[in-house]
Each structure stands twice: as C-alpha cells, then as structure tokens.
Scaffold this active site. Sequence first.
Site, PDB file in Angstrom:
ATOM      1  N   GLU A  58       1.057  -1.299  -0.048  1.00  0.00           N
ATOM      2  CA  GLU A  58       0.126   0.081  -0.123  1.00  0.00           C
ATOM      3  C   GLU A  58       0.939   1.230   0.068  1.00  0.00           C
ATOM      4  O   GLU A  58       2.059   1.120   0.444  1.00  0.00           O
ATOM      5  CB  GLU A  58      -0.871   0.024   1.254  1.00  0.00           C
ATOM      6  CG  GLU A  58      -1.921  -1.100   1.058  1.00  0.00           C
ATOM      7  CD  GLU A  58      -2.860  -1.110   2.475  1.00  0.00           C
ATOM      8  OE1 GLU A  58      -4.081  -1.718   2.288  1.00  0.00           O
ATOM      9  OE2 GLU A  58      -2.326  -0.609   3.778  1.00  0.00           O
ATOM     10  N   CYS A 116      -0.932   6.820  10.019  1.00  0.00           N
ATOM     11  CA  CYS A 116       0.086   6.101  10.293  1.00  0.00           C
ATOM     12  C   CYS A 116      -0.128   4.491  10.913  1.00  0.00           C
ATOM     13  O   CYS A 116      -0.950   4.633  11.577  1.00  0.00           O
ATOM     14  CB  CYS A 116       1.034   7.040  11.255  1.00  0.00           C
ATOM     15  SG  CYS A 116       2.170   7.858  10.729  1.00  0.00           S
TER      16      CYS A 116
END
Length: 359
Positions: free
Chosen positions: A106, A347
Amino acid sequence: MAEASTQVDRPSGEPGRTDIAARDPEGLGALAVEHGQPAYRARQMVAWLYGRLVRSFDEMTDLPGALRAALEDRFWLTHPEMVDIQRSSDGTRKYLWRLADGVLVESVGIPTDERLTVCFSTQAGCAMRCSFCATGRGGFVRDLLPGEMAWQVALVAQDFGLRASGAVAMGQGEPFNAYEATLGGLRLMNHPHGLGIGARHLTVSTSGVVPGIDRLAREPEQFTLAVSLHSAVQDTRDRLMPGVRRWQLPRLREALVSYAERTGRRPTLEYALIAGENDTPAEVDALVAFARGWLCHVNLIPVNPVTGAQTARPAEAKVAEVAAALRRAGVEATVRVERGADIDAACGQLTQRHRDEDV
Ligand code: SAH
Ligand code: SF4
C-alpha cells in the site's frame, strides 16, 4: 549498488530475465556500460522509466536499437498494478498495488494545498513486530526493489495529476532492513530525470536500526531522517518495539547525536502517544531527557488504535501537555495532524490484510 539484493521471481517464470526495477541509477549506468554504451544512457533510462512512466522498452526511442533489444532480452518492465484506491473526505488517497510477482503493498497520497506528499512502502510487511502497528502484525513478506518504491510515488502523483513534492518511507516496512534498495529508490526519486524530488524532501523513517542511521549519515545526499522513538524508557520501548531491542536507548541517542553533528540536519523523533503507556510523568521526563540538548524535533502522534492491539489515545489536553513540557525544556515539538483516518490510511494502519483476499 549494481543490483538490489532481492531478486523477484515471477511465478510465471521468465528464465534468464530479471526485473528492471532492481536497478538504481548507478545500476542502470553499469548496464549501459556492459552493452558498450556511455554511462549517460542511464539518464535516459531513468527518464523513460520513472519520469515518463513508459510500459515497454520499445518506447525508449532515443536509445540505440541494439540496447533496446538487449533490455528486452534481459529484463521485464511491469508497473505495479493499481488494484484498489480509497478516497478520504480530506483528499487523502490510499492505494493498493499488486507487484510483478503478485505481492500486495500500500501507499498513501496526501495533498496539502498544491503540494503532494506520498507515503510509500519499502517492504511488503515488516519483521519488527511493533505492538501498536498493523503492518507489524502481518509479518514480513519481502523487500521491495528500488523501482517498485519509485513507481509507487510516480503513479500516485500521476493519479492526482500533480508532481510529488515530497515522499516519505513511512508505509509498510523497515527501510533500514532493506537499506540498499531504499537508498536506490530514493535516488530514483531524487534523480533530476526521474521524479526530481529534492533530497531534503525525501524522508526515511526507521524504528531505530542504528547501523542504518550511521550509514545514512555518510551518504552524499541530504535525505531527511525520522526515528520512531515511542518511549525513552527501555522496558517500555522493548515491549512496544521488540524488533529493535538490540540497539538500546543510549546507543540510539549516541547515533542520532552524531548524525546531527555530522550532517547538520535535524532528525525527527516520532512519538505515538498511547494512553497510560508512554504518556505518564515518568515517561515524559525520560522523553525530555532523551531529546534535550541536541538538534532534534519531536513529533507527537496520538496513536491510531489498530484492531487487536491494546492501545488507546490520550485526551487532547494530555497531548498538549506533553508538547508544552518538551517546549519548556527547549525541545522543538509539534503535534501531527491526522490525515486519511476514515480510510485507515493514517500512520501504522497499512496492512497486508488484502494478501489472502481475492482483490
Ligand atoms: N518502519 C518504519 C517506517 C514505517 S511506520 C518505522 O517504524 O519508523 C511509519 C510511522 O508510523 C512510524 O513512526 C511508526 O512507529 C508509526 N506507527 C505505526 N503504527 C502506528 C499507530 N498505530 N499509530 C501511530 N503511529 C504508528
Ligand atoms: Fe515495522 Fe515500522 Fe510497523 Fe514497527 S512501526 S512494525 S518497524 S512498519
């Protein structure tokens, strides 16, 4: 480096051929020389591969025909295939790529005003097992190739119709566990004929692999360094980040202080605040002691809870209090503005969960 250490085998098998994405600019230069061509041909190859994003060697029309034929013989050129894209209400986009051998990774595109920062993966999965990180839970698959990193950034920029103004190695993986490949990827991004991103706008984030920090300090480019600290108390850090236990805090601090002295650049210390874990008075004191007195910057990130991990975010007031304590001690501190939370693009939320799914 002539070629990245990871060789990617295609299940379909193409005997004798390898992936052109394994070559960084220097590796492409060596390739030209092997074929009796001047090294400057590397510039043309970088431009075609990562600047203009051609999908075949045939399109490299300013290369001599013999070199094009040799490239065709020896290499495959397969872009990561975009298999899914999720769009956040704040403009952030998360991409799922299938690489040439079927592995999935990703990346995230984060637009701010007219600028675009791309968060890219350096490995599929990660071996470091940080307790709060979704990637760490999925285990390690393989290192990515330099070109696979540069293509993530270039293809995200193409999808936005913007130039990437910065890129951060904060997707999946520990960049210093794939040091050569990561540096190769950064050099393709930095190359004026590649993505042309200034070295200072290219950031590597490490969980604290000390030999990598020492090595980066000696590289000629001014790449930016971020280190995931998350606790300055050894027991806590060992529990949160078991993969970096062997580089204890005093050694990490020493490496960072000499990095800052040697390069004159200010590393960022990433600190994901986890309620009751690393936001207690004793933890904050230890953080202040770790960060004061040298050139660094602390970035506080309210943790993003991931499924299966016992992590909760502290209250906003608590985050502000930690930032204030740092500033009182003369340490530069900021609080990260979260992006893409509604699509799990923040994150530590990039995962391998699609791996076994039929995407
Ligand atoms: N492996 C590298 C880079 C990728 S992770 C590293 O660990 O530094 C990018 C950043 O996200 C790191 O600072 C990491 O510690 C942080 N992170 C991971 N999981 C997180 C979570 N659940 N919430 C907030 N930050 C997280
Ligand atoms: Fe790996 Fe970084 Fe996640 Fe730790 S935080 S498991 S080092 S990707």
